[in-house]
Design a protein around this motif. Structure first.
Motif, PDB file in Angstrom:
ATOM      1  N   GLU A 301      51.586  41.940  56.484  1.00 36.73           N
ATOM      2  CA  GLU A 301      51.731  42.735  55.240  1.00 36.73           C
ATOM      3  C   GLU A 301      53.142  43.330  55.183  1.00 36.73           C
ATOM      4  O   GLU A 301      53.372  43.681  53.874  1.00 36.73           O
ATOM      5  CB  GLU A 301      50.518  43.922  55.862  1.00 36.73           C
ATOM      6  N   VAL A 302      53.880  43.692  55.973  1.00 39.98           N
ATOM      7  CA  VAL A 302      55.041  43.805  56.096  1.00 39.98           C
ATOM      8  C   VAL A 302      55.831  42.785  55.251  1.00 39.98           C
ATOM      9  O   VAL A 302      56.611  43.088  54.448  1.00 39.98           O
ATOM     10  CB  VAL A 302      55.773  44.409  57.307  1.00 39.98           C
ATOM     11  N   VAL A 303      55.672  41.628  55.654  1.00 38.05           N
ATOM     12  CA  VAL A 303      56.517  40.438  55.193  1.00 38.05           C
ATOM     13  C   VAL A 303      56.254  40.359  53.773  1.00 38.05           C
ATOM     14  O   VAL A 303      57.134  40.220  52.978  1.00 38.05           O
ATOM     15  CB  VAL A 303      56.162  39.180  56.130  1.00 38.05           C
ATOM     16  N   ALA A 304      54.855  40.515  53.319  1.00 34.48           N
ATOM     17  CA  ALA A 304      54.560  40.377  52.023  1.00 34.48           C
ATOM     18  C   ALA A 304      55.223  41.338  51.107  1.00 34.48           C
ATOM     19  O   ALA A 304      55.611  41.243  49.959  1.00 34.48           O
ATOM     20  CB  ALA A 304      52.989  40.483  51.727  1.00 34.48           C
ATOM     21  N   GLY A 305      55.103  42.706  51.687  1.00 34.06           N
ATOM     22  CA  GLY A 305      55.830  43.632  50.908  1.00 34.06           C
ATOM     23  C   GLY A 305      57.381  43.319  50.708  1.00 34.06           C
ATOM     24  O   GLY A 305      57.944  43.566  49.658  1.00 34.06           O
ATOM     25  N   ALA A 306      58.055  42.867  51.743  1.00 36.89           N
ATOM     26  CA  ALA A 306      59.634  42.648  51.641  1.00 36.89           C
ATOM     27  C   ALA A 306      59.823  41.483  50.604  1.00 36.89           C
ATOM     28  O   ALA A 306      60.618  41.630  49.801  1.00 36.89           O
ATOM     29  CB  ALA A 306      60.093  42.413  53.233  1.00 36.89           C
ATOM     30  N   ASN A 307      58.735  40.443  50.718  1.00 42.23           N
ATOM     31  CA  ASN A 307      59.017  39.353  49.775  1.00 42.23           C
ATOM     32  C   ASN A 307      59.070  39.920  48.385  1.00 42.23           C
ATOM     33  O   ASN A 307      59.749  39.623  47.327  1.00 42.23           O
ATOM     34  CB  ASN A 307      57.973  38.409  50.023  1.00 42.23           C
ATOM     35  N   ARG A 308      58.107  40.827  48.130  1.00 48.52           N
ATOM     36  CA  ARG A 308      57.824  41.324  46.946  1.00 48.52           C
ATOM     37  C   ARG A 308      58.674  42.077  46.294  1.00 48.52           C
ATOM     38  O   ARG A 308      58.978  42.233  45.147  1.00 48.52           O
ATOM     39  CB  ARG A 308      56.229  41.898  46.767  1.00 48.52           C
ATOM     40  N   LEU A 309      59.491  42.721  46.994  1.00 46.78           N
ATOM     41  CA  LEU A 309      60.551  43.769  46.771  1.00 46.78           C
ATOM     42  C   LEU A 309      61.760  43.218  46.082  1.00 46.78           C
ATOM     43  O   LEU A 309      62.170  43.604  45.048  1.00 46.78           O
ATOM     44  CB  LEU A 309      61.120  44.350  47.944  1.00 46.78           C
ATOM     45  N   LEU A 310      62.012  41.897  46.334  1.00 46.61           N
ATOM     46  CA  LEU A 310      62.982  40.910  45.943  1.00 46.61           C
ATOM     47  C   LEU A 310      62.545  39.856  45.054  1.00 46.61           C
ATOM     48  O   LEU A 310      63.631  39.251  44.315  1.00 46.61           O
ATOM     49  CB  LEU A 310      64.043  40.424  46.915  1.00 46.61           C
ATOM     50  N   THR A 311      61.258  39.837  44.620  1.00 47.76           N
ATOM     51  CA  THR A 311      61.095  38.592  43.777  1.00 47.76           C
ATOM     52  C   THR A 311      61.258  38.996  42.542  1.00 47.76           C
ATOM     53  O   THR A 311      61.351  39.834  41.887  1.00 47.76           O
ATOM     54  CB  THR A 311      59.268  38.529  43.861  1.00 47.76           C
TER      55      THR A 311
END
Length: 702
Positions: A301-311
């Motif tokens: 969940e944390v990883v997905a949020g971090a990825n989405r932040l920079l997409t």
């Protein structure tokens, strides 16, 4: 060194490379340079490069004493040395750039120049103050610290006093409102003072080492015979000066392995330049390039949020792939005000601690130091130990101590009259404080934020205690300061995001993420704004198990809720219950709250807006219940040895008396009743509301 003894990890007799994932193993097996490793957050980059070095030693490709592993902090260098020892390669040199350069200077300088190496100074401030006086510059300590930081930037960027003004203007660099020519004169005078005293600063260590290597072929040859293999960690943070020194160490060779993450570039303002990492394969077309993408630190969940932040942004780095089991969703919390936000964070920290999470495994990350005061107070009120990392605690900061001393003196001397907030502003004006923020960032801005936090505290205090004087405010400051706990080993970390780089915790609370704080208001260019986005990415990727991102729609209780969340959070808030579409909902609430619910006239101050009623309109609440609540509050305050307003304000008690909540959900809906206060006082308040009559009872145990 072909002895197979070195082919095993001493920790468990596991073959050295079998302990690595496929990408890490690819790094470890790429023993000949050049090599670039793009390593996302939590992907085990230190593990990969230390195994690479150990594998090279074990197979005889490297002699341990011919390897130089470079990092940017003594902590990171120490971690590399420890890992290399455990992997059977204790002879490898793992140092910071400055440590490696200083070691070489101390050996070669006396032999080349026939004189002692200049004395290394730990601080520029004394010499810079003398230089400023010679230039007749009247600057305070905060401005001196900003000048020192700008001189550091100039020197690591290979910028001299003569070229500084033009370059500073082209790059939009400002120092406390000083003209670039004034900064250049101070820079030049500082260098003159330093030379006259026979001293050198930390940037000189790199400059002098580079000069020795560039000017003396014998020195360069000896250094290059000593070191044949180079590894540089956090290569996105390398400066032009460090890059130049590294090139001199290499001497045209390409046995270089660099490791870094462009998405974690957060020190551009200090001279770091991620282009050296991004363009590495252009400089070395034959380079091996490996991406580490498997994140072992955080939940999916944390990883997905971090990825989405920079997409879809210029800051996008590698796409992290989570390796851990699923956990809790990221929590996004909008608080009514900063006090409520700090209370909610502290309540969750207390709950996690009660469930067995050590305090040392939890952290609250903030954009600037001045945000810590609310959280320090909330943690202290709950008896939760904490330590402030990278800065002094709020009441320990020099400017705050000086300000409180001046305010205390004014209160004792009867010098200040009128409203408390106005009196505090008048006293702090003696320190040069203005309620208008300074331009730019740096120590001057940090100092302003700290002093303005005192002004805001005075305004809050005056709203809660309209009859109180300046002496009463000083007493309240003393109470706040006295409740702070000294740091202990098992303590929650309070830190700015910058100082949290490279660290991790089980539970991370990224707080104060409202607009104009993230990105910070001084970030104006696209590049500066992108660096702020990366800063939030770094904050989020510090979390292992639990991540909470919060913000407050108003600064103080009862204030206008006119702040939205950070615009960076927009892709993460889509579909999140209670926060998506928040600005539209808040706008409706704001319009409704601007008029009296009784007479429909406009409301004129924060107290009226909190109650939704003009001060002179007849009370629509149960006045008898209100008085009983005040009696209870007075008794409870005496029992807890705290000011009455700490329990509930009059405005909150009026709302309770007006709505007469019958249960916890009803009480929770009252403005000013947060989770902590609901737990602590909810049962007593609901009992009073239910009884409406009969003797007042305050329990003996809180």
């Amino acid at each position: 060194m072909t002895n197979t003894h070195f082919n095993h990890d001493l920790a468990g007799d596991v073959p050295l490379l079998e302990a690595l994932d496929p990408e890490q193993r690819q790094v470890a097996e790429a023993l000949r340079g050049p090599v670039r490793v793009l390593a996302g957050a939590g992907t085990g980059k230190t593990r990969a490069v230390t195994h690479r070095i150990a594998h090279g030693v074990a197979t005889g490709v490297y002699a341990p004493t011919e390897v130089l592993a470079l990092s940017f902090t003594t902590r990171a260098a120490g971690e590399m040395r420890e890992r290399l020892r455990s992997l059977g390669s204790p002879g490898v040199q793992a140092r910071t750039f400055h440590s490696a350069a200083l070691r070489q200077l101390r050996f070669f300088w006396p032999r080349v120049h026939q004189r002692d190496l200049p004395e290394l100074t730990e601080s520029k401030l004394g010499m810079l103050a003398l230089a400023a006086r010679r230039q007749r510059l009247g600057v305070d300590q905060a401005t001196l610290r900003d000048l020192a930081s700008e001189i550091e930037w100039a020197k690591v960027s290979n910028v001299g006093p003569d070229t500084y003004p033009a370059l500073a203007r082209s790059r939009g660099r400002t120092v406390s409102g000083l003209e670039p020519e004034v900064v250049a004169r101070a820079f030049d005078a500082y260098e003159e003072v330093k030379r006259g005293q026979g001293r050198m600063d930390m940037e000189d260590v790199l400059l002098f080492a580079a000069g020795l290597l560039a000017d003396n072929e014998a020195v360069a040859a000896q250094v290059r015979r000593q070191y044949k293999w180079f590894v540089v960690d956090e290569f996105q943070d390398v400066s032009p000066l460090q890059s130049a020194l590294l090139d001199l160490w290499l001497g045209g060779r390409d046995e270089l392995c660099v490791v870094g993450d462009p998405a974690q570039t957060i020190y551009s303002f200090a001279g770091a330049d991620a282009r050296y990492l991004r363009e590495f394969t252009q400089r070395f077309p034959s380079a091996t390039s490996v991406e580490l993408v498997r994140n072992y630190r955080s939940t999916p969940e944390v990883v997905a949020g971090a990825n989405r932040l920079l997409t879809g942004t210029p800051s996008k780095g590698v796409d992290l792939v989570a390796q851990r089991p699923s956990g809790d969703k990221i929590s996004f919390r909008e608080a009514t005000d900063e006090v409520a936000e700090a209370d909610a964070v502290a309540d969750r920290l207390a709950a996690l601690r009660a469930q067995g999470t050590p305090a040392s495994k939890m952290a609250v990350l903030l954009r600037i130091n001045a945000q810590s005061e609310r959280f320090e107070e909330a943690l202290a009120a709950r008896g939760i130990p904490y330590v402030v990392r990278g800065a002094a605690r709020f009441f320990d900061r020099a400017e705050v101590r000086q300000a409180i001393t001046l305010v205390r003196g004014a209160a004792r001397g009867g010098e200040a009259t009128g409203p408390v907030a106005d009196a505090v502003v008048a006293v702090l004006s003696q320190m040069g404080h203005s309620t208008q923020p300074p331009e730019g960032r740096g120590e001057v801005r940090n100092r302003w934020e700290s002093l303005q936090a005192l002004v805001d505290l005075a305004a809050d205090f005056a709203r809660e205690h309209p009859e109180a004087g300046l002496g009463d405010f000083v007493d309240d400051l003393d109470r706040r300061q006295g409740e702070q706990h000294a740091p202990v080993a098992d303590a929650v970390t309070l830190a700015t995001i910058h100082s949290a780089k490279g660290l991790e915790w089980d539970a991370v609370f990224v707080a104060g993420m409202h607009e104009k704080m993230m990105p910070i208001s001084q970030a104006r260019t696209p590049a500066q704004i992108e660096e702020e986005r990366r800063l939030l990415y770094v904050a989020m990727t510090r979390a292992r198990d639990e991540l909470t991102v919060s913000w407050a729609s108003a600064r103080e209780p009862g204030g206008r809720p006119n702040r939205g969340s950070s615009p960076f959070l927009a892709p993460l808030l889509d579909g999140v219950p209670g926060v998506s579409g928040q600005r539209r909902e808040r706008s409706k609430r704001n319009r409704a709250a601007l008029h009296c619910r009784e007479c429909s006239r406009p409301l004129s101050n924060a107290r009226e807006k909190k109650t939704g009623r003009c001060a002179d309109c007849p009370a629509s609440y149960d006045e008898a219940l209100f008085e009983r609540l005040r009696e209870w509050r007075l008794a409870r305050a005496a029992q807890d040895s705290v000011p009455a307003f700490v329990i509930f304000t009059d405005a909150t008690l009026q709302l309770i008396a007006e709505h007469a909540p019958a249960d916890e959900p009803g009480l929770r809906a009252i403005s000013g009743v947060g989770p902590s206060k609901l737990t602590k006082y909810g049962a007593e308040v609901l009992a009073l509301v239910a009884e409406r009559s009969g003797p007042l009872r305050v329990p003996k145990e809180a």
